[in-house]
Design a protein around this motif. Structure first.
Motif, short mmCIF file in Angstrom:
data_model
loop_
_atom_site.label_atom_id
_atom_site.label_comp_id
_atom_site.label_asym_id
_atom_site.label_seq_id
_atom_site.Cartn_x
_atom_site.Cartn_y
_atom_site.Cartn_z
N GLU A 216 0.81 -1.21 0.00
CA GLU A 216 0.00 0.00 0.00
C GLU A 216 0.85 1.27 0.00
O GLU A 216 0.51 2.27 -0.57
N GLN A 217 1.95 1.16 0.70
CA GLN A 217 2.81 2.34 0.86
C GLN A 217 3.49 2.65 -0.47
O GLN A 217 4.37 1.94 -0.89
N ILE A 218 3.06 3.74 -1.10
CA ILE A 218 3.64 4.07 -2.40
C ILE A 218 4.90 4.91 -2.21
O ILE A 218 5.93 4.65 -2.81
N ALA A 219 4.76 5.90 -1.37
CA ALA A 219 5.86 6.85 -1.21
C ALA A 219 7.10 6.11 -0.74
O ALA A 219 7.05 5.30 0.19
N THR A 220 8.23 6.37 -1.39
CA THR A 220 9.43 5.64 -1.05
C THR A 220 10.10 6.19 0.20
O THR A 220 10.55 5.46 1.04
N ASP A 221 10.17 7.50 0.31
CA ASP A 221 10.63 8.06 1.58
C ASP A 221 9.82 9.30 1.87
O ASP A 221 9.37 10.00 0.97
N GLY A 222 9.61 9.54 3.14
CA GLY A 222 8.62 10.53 3.53
C GLY A 222 9.09 11.98 3.50
O GLY A 222 8.34 12.88 3.83
N ASP A 223 10.35 12.20 3.11
CA ASP A 223 10.87 13.56 3.21
C ASP A 223 10.57 14.39 1.98
O ASP A 223 10.72 13.95 0.86
N SER A 224 10.18 15.62 2.23
CA SER A 224 10.04 16.54 1.12
C SER A 224 11.44 16.99 0.71
O SER A 224 12.42 16.73 1.39
N ASP B 144 8.94 18.83 -19.85
CA ASP B 144 7.59 18.34 -20.07
C ASP B 144 6.58 18.92 -19.09
O ASP B 144 5.45 19.18 -19.45
N PHE B 145 7.01 19.09 -17.83
CA PHE B 145 5.99 19.50 -16.87
C PHE B 145 5.50 20.91 -17.12
O PHE B 145 4.37 21.25 -16.78
N ALA C 109 3.03 20.43 -19.83
CA ALA C 109 1.85 19.83 -19.20
C ALA C 109 1.04 20.90 -18.48
O ALA C 109 -0.19 20.89 -18.50
#
Lengths: 364, 317
Positions: free
Chosen positions: B31-39, B206-207, B210
């Motif tokens: 479930e945990q998608i984020a690889t590490d929680g730091d911004s 690209d962003f 976009a």
């Protein structure tokens, strides 16, 4: 499916000013998109498929792009005549886009949730809280788990598939009427591709969005499209329903594409390739652009551009082979196999019906 | 695995697990998608705080800023009033002695900190706003706009910097705010070029396309999408800018065209060392000011270096 045309591209011609000269990237493209349908545009790199669709959203660089002719009618308004300000209201709101590479198409310094919520605030004029709520719903809809936690994540914390889900959520944020997906699965691995395509199909049904799907992957087309347009050298050479293109192709280029597609039956023989390479659009050839690579080329192909010949009400192809005076040709084996399937699917049914009718008639 | 197999229930574990069980199985944290929680900011901060020199420098800088803010409370004596003996070496509660008219040197240094910080931070604020805005516009729009802005930038850069400042200050009258403003209005060109260069590469990403396709307005794209991506180089540049501004102010004041007496600044305190007697026999009147300029500039440069390394991250060995 309603039969309402939502987007109509008429005789679109686009060229680019380059150092070497003027490149005629799109040379008279016509297509229509009906409400709720998926139109796939296929063709090899440089065939003008991305350029034509970028023109719809007016995303081509202003400096060196010339729109030489044509109209892009979205619900009756010509998008090419709108001011930049008016266009900003259309982009994202009425016509949204999904790009090829999800790894680079998200802003690395912005929380993903915010990137979904921001367009909602801009286009729908709702409050930030409301937009956040809608963004969370969207994240849930596109299958991002734990939306509340992941709202505050940054793109680098997401995998490619998850980022493409975010891109889809952004594109769907304002419930656009038209969604342009420019090779949305090319940068993803196959299992994720399947998931994303499944998701897009599901969302299309739920939201009744029309989709223009650009790809060079025919397998993807089969899975997604209601109708298919095949582009070559800046022109649409054949268009029809997905079944017609896959099982009853008329244009030699479409034959080549289908024959060069790996199927389960392939194995003993080498995979077919179309010889040569697309023409240089700095100097578009006279006549049929595909002729030099076409093993079924006729002499007239080198002199005059073919007309669009009608195959059925929904199926048209731009090749002299359909002209009454053209010789009958034998398409490649793979295509013949497909045509046989098509006949058993469609013609076969009619025959059975006729036979059934006869049987009934004889009984009475 | 080997341990689990070894225990009594091992045989019970050799059965096929059905789909529902597979999902509900403990330890299935897919479930945990984020690889590490730091911004991003947190990551940079973490790296920055690993750099001891930079952290010490940051502490020094914060102390200086606090000193500037609370100068009135911290100074043991009034700023401009003769309170002690004339030209006295440190005695009693005059920890750094007194100057030629009996003012407390320490109190004047503390108030001088205020001047340095105002000039340093103020001028940087001015030039960051000008440089960033012009750089963003120039890089994003290109064409004629870009050419015009770049020619102006080049014109500004080809002025002999110090001469122009001297002329302007003597024309406009000298003083704290004039010095701040003049430094701010003259220092933006390098930053403008830096930002423009960054925008030139960013706008092709690209962003940004976009974002255009999502219907952002042009200011929206510039400030929401592009600006945050140029913030780190701006921050590094601004940090070094503070150091330069402090030095320039000190130099101007030393030459007598900067901050005017009786308002003290590190520079005009140092200028007393122009007298040979002070230079040779009354070091308490100028050495502390010199040390402060030195320490402040050094600390800020270390902070800048630390920031740059933290932002560049893994690229650095």
């Amino acid at each position: 499916m309603e039969d309402k045309t939502i987007l109509e591209v008429k005789d679109l011609a686009i060229s680019f000013q380059t150092f070497e000269g003027v490149v005629k990237a799109v040379r008279g493209v016509d297509f229509t998109l009906k409400k709720g349908e998926t139109l796939a545009i296929v063709g090899e790199s440089g065939s003008g498929k991305s350029v034509s669709t970028k023109a719809i959203n007016r995303l081509l660089p202003k400096k060196n792009t010339m729109i030489e002719s044509g109209e892009i009618l979205f619900e009756g308004t010509d998008l090419l005549k709108l001011s930049e300000k008016e266009m900003q209201k259309v982009r994202g709101n009425d016509i949204a886009m999904i790009f090829q590479d999800p790894m680079t198409s998200l802003n690395p310094t912005m929380q993903v949730g915010k990137q979904i919520a921001e367009p909602i605030v801009t286009h729908k004029g709702v409050s930030k809280e409301e937009a956040k709520k809608q963004a969370l719903d969207l994240m849930d809809l596109v299958g991002i788990k734990n939306p509340t936690e992941n709202y505050k994540s940054y793109p680098h914390q997401f995998s490619g598939g998850m980022r493409q889900r975010v891109m889809i959520a952004i594109a769907l944020a304002c419930e656009p009427k038209v969604l342009i997906a420019d090779e949305p699965t090319t940068a993803l691995d196959v299992t994720i591709q399947a998931q994303i395509l499944g998701l897009m199909n599901k969302l299309k049904k739920e939201l009744d969005t029309s989709i223009i799907f650009i790809t060079h992957d025919l397998g993807v087309v089969a899975q997604m499209a209601d109708r298919v347009a095949v582009m070559y050298a800046g022109q649409i050479v054949e268009h029809g329903t997905a079944d017609e293109i896959f099982y009853n192709p008329m244009h030699p280029y479409t034959w080549g594409l289908l024959a060069s597609m790996p199927t389960l039956d392939v194995g003993q023989t080498d995979l077919y390739t179309i010889p040569g390479s697309p023409p240089n659009l700095l100097h578009p050839p006279v006549g049929d652009a595909f002729a030099p690579r076409n093993e079924f080329a006729l002499e007239i192909d080198f002199h005059e551009e073919p007309d669009m010949f009608k195959v059925s009400d929904t199926h048209y192809a731009k090749t002299w082979l359909l002209h009454p005076s053209a010789p009958a040709v034998e398409p490649p084996e793979e295509v013949r196999r497909r045509k046989a399937k098509f006949e058993s699917l469609y013609m076969g049914k009619e025959e059975i019906n006729e036979m059934g009718g006869e049987a009934l008639g004889s009984r009475s | 695995m080997a341990q689990n197999v070894g225990n009594k229930n091992a045989e019970a574990m050799f059965h096929l697990v059905d789909a529902v069980e597979r999902i509900n199985f403990p330890g299935n944290e897919a479930e945990q998608i984020a690889t590490d929680g730091d911004s991003y900011i947190k990551t940079v901060a973490k790296r920055f705080f690993k750099n001891k020199v930079a952290v010490v420098s940051l502490v020094i800088f914060i102390i200086l800023v606090l000193t500037a803010v609370f100068a009135n409370q911290l100074a043991p004596h009034p700023r401009d009033v003769s309170v002690g003996r004339f030209q006295a070496a440190p005695y009693d509660n005059f920890y750094l002695g007194t100057d030629d008219i009996g003012r407390d040197v320490l109190s004047r240094l503390i108030h001088g900190t205020q001047v340095s910080m105002i000039v340093g931070l103020g001028s940087v604020l001015v030039y960051v706003i000008i440089g960033t805005t012009l750089g963003l516009i120039s890089g994003y729009f290109g064409g004629v706009v870009d050419s015009v802005i770049m020619r102006i930038t080049e014109a500004f850069m080809s002025f002999p910097f110090f001469m122009v400042i001297l002329t302007l200050v003597s024309l406009l009258g000298s003083g704290l705010w004039v010095v701040t403003a003049v430094l701010g209005f003259l220092s933006w060109p390098p930053l403008c070029r830096l930002v423009r260069g960054q925008v030139l590469t960013l706008k092709k990403q690209d962003f940004v396309l976009a974002a255009v396709a999502t219907g952002y307005s042009t200011p929206g794209i510039l400030f929401i999408h592009i600006l945050p991506n140029v913030l780190s180089p701006i921050l590094v540049n601004a940090t070094f800018g503070i150091a330069t501004a402090i030095l320039t102010e000190a130099s101007l004041s030393f030459l007598g065209v900067g901050v005017q007496r009786p308002r003290p600044s590190w520079g005009n305190i140092l200028s007393e060392a122009q007298s040979l007697r002070v230079l040779a026999y009354e070091p308490w009147r100028w050495v502390p000011a010199g040390i402060l300029v030195f320490v402040a500039v050094l600390a800020i440069n270390f902070i800048g270096d630390g920031l740059r390394q933290a932002i560049e991250g893994e690229n650095k060995a």
